[in-house]
Design a protein around this motif. Sequence first.
Motif, mmCIF file in Angstrom:
data_model
loop_
_atom_site.group_PDB
_atom_site.id
_atom_site.type_symbol
_atom_site.label_atom_id
_atom_site.label_comp_id
_atom_site.label_asym_id
_atom_site.label_seq_id
_atom_site.Cartn_x
_atom_site.Cartn_y
_atom_site.Cartn_z
ATOM 1 N N VAL A 181 -1.628 -7.127 -13.552
ATOM 2 C CA VAL A 181 -0.557 -7.066 -12.406
ATOM 3 C C VAL A 181 -1.122 -5.421 -11.605
ATOM 4 N N ASP A 182 -0.475 -5.510 -10.315
ATOM 5 C CA ASP A 182 -0.982 -4.259 -9.679
ATOM 6 C C ASP A 182 0.391 -3.176 -9.535
ATOM 7 N N GLY A 183 1.386 -3.543 -10.103
ATOM 8 C CA GLY A 183 2.789 -2.678 -9.935
ATOM 9 C C GLY A 183 3.880 -3.384 -10.651
ATOM 10 N N PHE A 184 4.781 -2.392 -10.836
ATOM 11 C CA PHE A 184 6.097 -2.827 -11.435
ATOM 12 C C PHE A 184 7.377 -2.501 -10.615
ATOM 13 N N ALA A 185 8.215 -3.468 -10.333
ATOM 14 C CA ALA A 185 9.211 -3.322 -9.327
ATOM 15 C C ALA A 185 10.525 -2.898 -10.478
ATOM 16 N N ILE A 186 11.185 -1.778 -10.077
ATOM 17 C CA ILE A 186 12.079 -1.131 -10.976
ATOM 18 C C ILE A 186 13.378 -0.931 -10.321
ATOM 19 N N SER A 187 14.629 -1.528 -10.880
ATOM 20 C CA SER A 187 15.858 -1.229 -10.196
ATOM 21 C C SER A 187 16.876 -0.353 -10.901
ATOM 22 N N SER A 188 17.559 -0.937 -11.625
ATOM 23 C CA SER A 188 18.664 -0.244 -12.566
ATOM 24 C C SER A 188 18.173 0.765 -13.153
ATOM 25 N N ALA A 189 17.020 0.595 -13.798
ATOM 26 C CA ALA A 189 16.195 1.580 -14.718
ATOM 27 C C ALA A 189 16.338 3.009 -14.180
ATOM 28 N N ILE A 190 16.157 2.999 -12.724
ATOM 29 C CA ILE A 190 15.978 4.139 -12.026
ATOM 30 C C ILE A 190 17.095 4.415 -11.181
ATOM 31 N N PHE A 191 17.616 3.442 -10.572
ATOM 32 C CA PHE A 191 18.686 3.759 -9.605
ATOM 33 C C PHE A 191 19.898 4.084 -10.378
ATOM 34 N N ASN A 192 20.309 3.534 -11.543
ATOM 35 C CA ASN A 192 21.445 3.900 -12.242
ATOM 36 C C ASN A 192 21.530 5.000 -12.942
ATOM 37 N N ASP A 193 20.209 5.717 -13.120
ATOM 38 C CA ASP A 193 20.150 6.852 -14.017
ATOM 39 C C ASP A 193 20.697 8.062 -13.483
ATOM 40 N N GLN A 194 21.061 8.960 -14.436
ATOM 41 C CA GLN A 194 21.747 10.352 -13.926
ATOM 42 C C GLN A 194 20.776 11.209 -13.082
ATOM 43 N N ASN A 195 19.528 10.888 -13.475
ATOM 44 C CA ASN A 195 18.567 12.004 -12.908
ATOM 45 C C ASN A 195 17.425 10.669 -12.418
ATOM 46 N N PRO A 196 17.449 10.171 -11.362
ATOM 47 C CA PRO A 196 16.442 9.410 -10.930
ATOM 48 C C PRO A 196 15.202 10.023 -10.605
ATOM 49 N N LYS A 197 15.147 11.167 -10.206
ATOM 50 C CA LYS A 197 13.919 11.994 -10.099
ATOM 51 C C LYS A 197 12.825 12.134 -11.381
ATOM 52 N N ILE A 198 13.754 12.461 -12.408
ATOM 53 C CA ILE A 198 12.936 12.561 -13.718
ATOM 54 C C ILE A 198 12.689 11.212 -14.092
ATOM 55 N N GLN A 199 13.539 10.215 -13.900
ATOM 56 C CA GLN A 199 13.151 8.751 -14.314
ATOM 57 C C GLN A 199 12.159 8.224 -13.826
ATOM 58 N N ALA A 200 12.116 8.417 -12.470
ATOM 59 C CA ALA A 200 11.109 7.856 -11.830
ATOM 60 C C ALA A 200 9.671 8.543 -12.127
ATOM 61 N N SER A 201 9.717 9.927 -12.395
ATOM 62 C CA SER A 201 8.517 10.595 -12.974
ATOM 63 C C SER A 201 7.909 9.878 -14.186
ATOM 64 N N LYS A 202 8.920 9.509 -15.272
ATOM 65 C CA LYS A 202 8.424 9.193 -16.381
ATOM 66 C C LYS A 202 7.929 7.596 -16.122
ATOM 67 N N PHE A 203 8.538 6.760 -15.545
ATOM 68 C CA PHE A 203 7.637 5.527 -15.182
ATOM 69 C C PHE A 203 6.220 5.820 -14.502
ATOM 70 N N LYS A 204 6.170 6.686 -13.580
ATOM 71 C CA LYS A 204 4.883 6.907 -12.936
ATOM 72 C C LYS A 204 4.000 7.358 -13.817
ATOM 73 N N PHE A 205 4.167 8.219 -14.876
ATOM 74 C CA PHE A 205 3.494 8.725 -15.983
ATOM 75 C C PHE A 205 2.803 7.615 -16.621
ATOM 76 N N LYS A 206 3.817 6.684 -17.280
ATOM 77 C CA LYS A 206 3.438 5.723 -17.927
ATOM 78 C C LYS A 206 2.478 4.380 -17.211
ATOM 79 N N ILE A 207 2.853 4.243 -16.075
ATOM 80 C CA ILE A 207 1.876 3.542 -15.226
ATOM 81 C C ILE A 207 0.627 4.218 -14.970
ATOM 82 N N ASN A 208 0.430 5.326 -14.527
ATOM 83 C CA ASN A 208 -0.734 5.826 -14.536
ATOM 84 C C ASN A 208 -1.541 6.029 -15.628
ATOM 85 N N GLU A 209 -0.843 6.367 -16.766
ATOM 86 C CA GLU A 209 -1.660 6.273 -18.039
ATOM 87 C C GLU A 209 -2.360 4.763 -18.224
ATOM 88 N N PHE A 210 -1.503 3.794 -18.047
ATOM 89 C CA PHE A 210 -2.049 2.450 -18.188
ATOM 90 C C PHE A 210 -3.096 1.936 -17.254
#
Length: 214
Positions: A181-210
């Motif tokens: 696949v080419d990407g991942f669609a995320i909703s609640s795991a970022i949008f409902n998090d207390q710190n969406p900026k940090i949460q998004a950066s964690k997803f970005k790191f994992k996807i980049n590593e993959f």
Amino acid sequence: MLKDALKLYLVTNRNKQISDIEFLDIIEKSIIGGVTSVQLREKNLEYDEFLKLAYQCKEIASTHNISLFINDNLAIAKKVSADGVHVGQNDISLNNAREFLGNDFIIGISVNNLSQLNNKQNIFANYISLGPIFYTNTKLDIEKPIGVKEISLLTKNKIKPTILIGGITLDNIHQLMNSNVDGFAISSAIFNDQNPKIQASKFKFKINEFQKGA
């Protein structure tokens, strides 16, 4: 490039009561954290409210040079000059969507099974959103989760950029890292998090590593 835009695709979520200011702030923080595109999903807003919010989202997306997709509402997508739309199996036909929007808009389609994937109408789509992969309570009209084992079958002969959606979290995304696949669609795991900026950066790191190891 479309594949770059689809890498970390945020789907907005209004399952908790927040103001428009808070809503837009979450979107911007998520983008700063690494989100590569945003889908504005507002099934319950009246047209004028939706339009106002769409203009505001477009301004934020343009400021950060990322793509904005509008869920289902083609008229609003065209009005605010969004980059694209996303439609479900029970929304407008892809043929009619393409005819209404023209060739400059990106169109995404939700797919849940092989029959939907093989629909000839998909020729009018630019990308496929495959899911839900896991159970999710973000949507009330959820299809049966596909599960990890079925992904390889559905992506084996893919001819369009494809993203996975539905219940994806930092705790389970590793199960999807061998997917074609080419990407991942995320909703609640970022949008409902207390710190969406940090949460998004964690997803970005994992996807980049993959993607580095792919």
